[in-house]
Design an enzyme around this catalytic site. Structure first.
Site, short mmCIF file in Angstrom:
data_model
loop_
_atom_site.label_atom_id
_atom_site.label_comp_id
_atom_site.label_asym_id
_atom_site.label_seq_id
_atom_site.Cartn_x
_atom_site.Cartn_y
_atom_site.Cartn_z
N ARG A 58 0.82 -1.22 0.00
CA ARG A 58 0.00 0.00 0.00
C ARG A 58 0.85 1.26 0.00
O ARG A 58 0.44 2.29 -0.51
CB ARG A 58 -0.99 -0.03 1.16
N GLU A 95 5.94 -11.18 14.77
CA GLU A 95 5.38 -11.81 15.95
C GLU A 95 5.86 -13.26 16.07
O GLU A 95 6.18 -13.74 17.14
CB GLU A 95 3.85 -11.75 15.88
#
Length: 175
Positions: A58, A95
């Protein structure tokens, strides 16, 4: 203009408990898209910027529009293995594991002033890796421009501790 009202929120995507902020609805709104680009460009009027670096994917849309407005070059910051020529990369923690961002070795000329752009800043991990990469290539990152900040997660503060000013246009609570 209330750009938050143009951004779609998708609950539980990509996993349970996450509120995904979808800016494709903002891009579909011509006035909203123009407003966002203008608001991310105006603080840099009169500032020497040589390149805009957009983070995949994006950040490509926003970064390309911003680079066009500033009449400067655009550098795609891509995930590992996506660029077709000689690259330098920077690993960063996710993560669960690590990832890598890359740029072409000739994307930055030493001394270039670079504006980093993406749609959203959450943990700041990808942006931090991009900043380290751009600096290693010889660039000076003069700012980070994002549409959305998730301040509860702390990414903006993380980037500011790296000595990079962060500009965001709206905030959403939580993740």
């Amino acid at each position: 203009m209330d750009i938050k009202s143009i951004i779609r929120t998708i609950p539980n995507y990509p996993k349970e408990g996450v509120m995904f902020r979808d800016i494709t609805t903002l891009w579909q709104d011509a006035r909203g898209f123009r407003h966002v680009v203008d608001q991310l460009v105006w603080p840099y009027a009169g500032v020497r910027i040589d390149k805009v670096a957009g983070i995949e994917a994006r950040g490509f849309v926003l970064g390309g529009a911003i680079a066009y407005q500033l009449s400067v070059g655009f550098v795609p910051v891509r995930k590992k293995g996506k660029l077709p020529w000689n690259v330098i990369g920077e690993d960063y923690e996710l993560e669960y594991g690590t990832d890598t961002v890359e740029i072409h070795t000739d994307a930055i000329t030493p001394g270039d002033n670079v504006l980093l752009v993406d749609d959203l800043i959450a943990t700041g991990g990808t942006a931090a890796a991009a900043i380290d990469l751009l600096r290693r290539a010889g660039g000076t990152v003069i700012g980070g421009a994002f549409v959305i900040d998730l301040p509860d997660i702390g990414g903006s503060k993380r980037i500011e501790t790296m000595g990079v000013n962060v500009r965001t246009l709206c905030e959403f609570e939580g993740d």
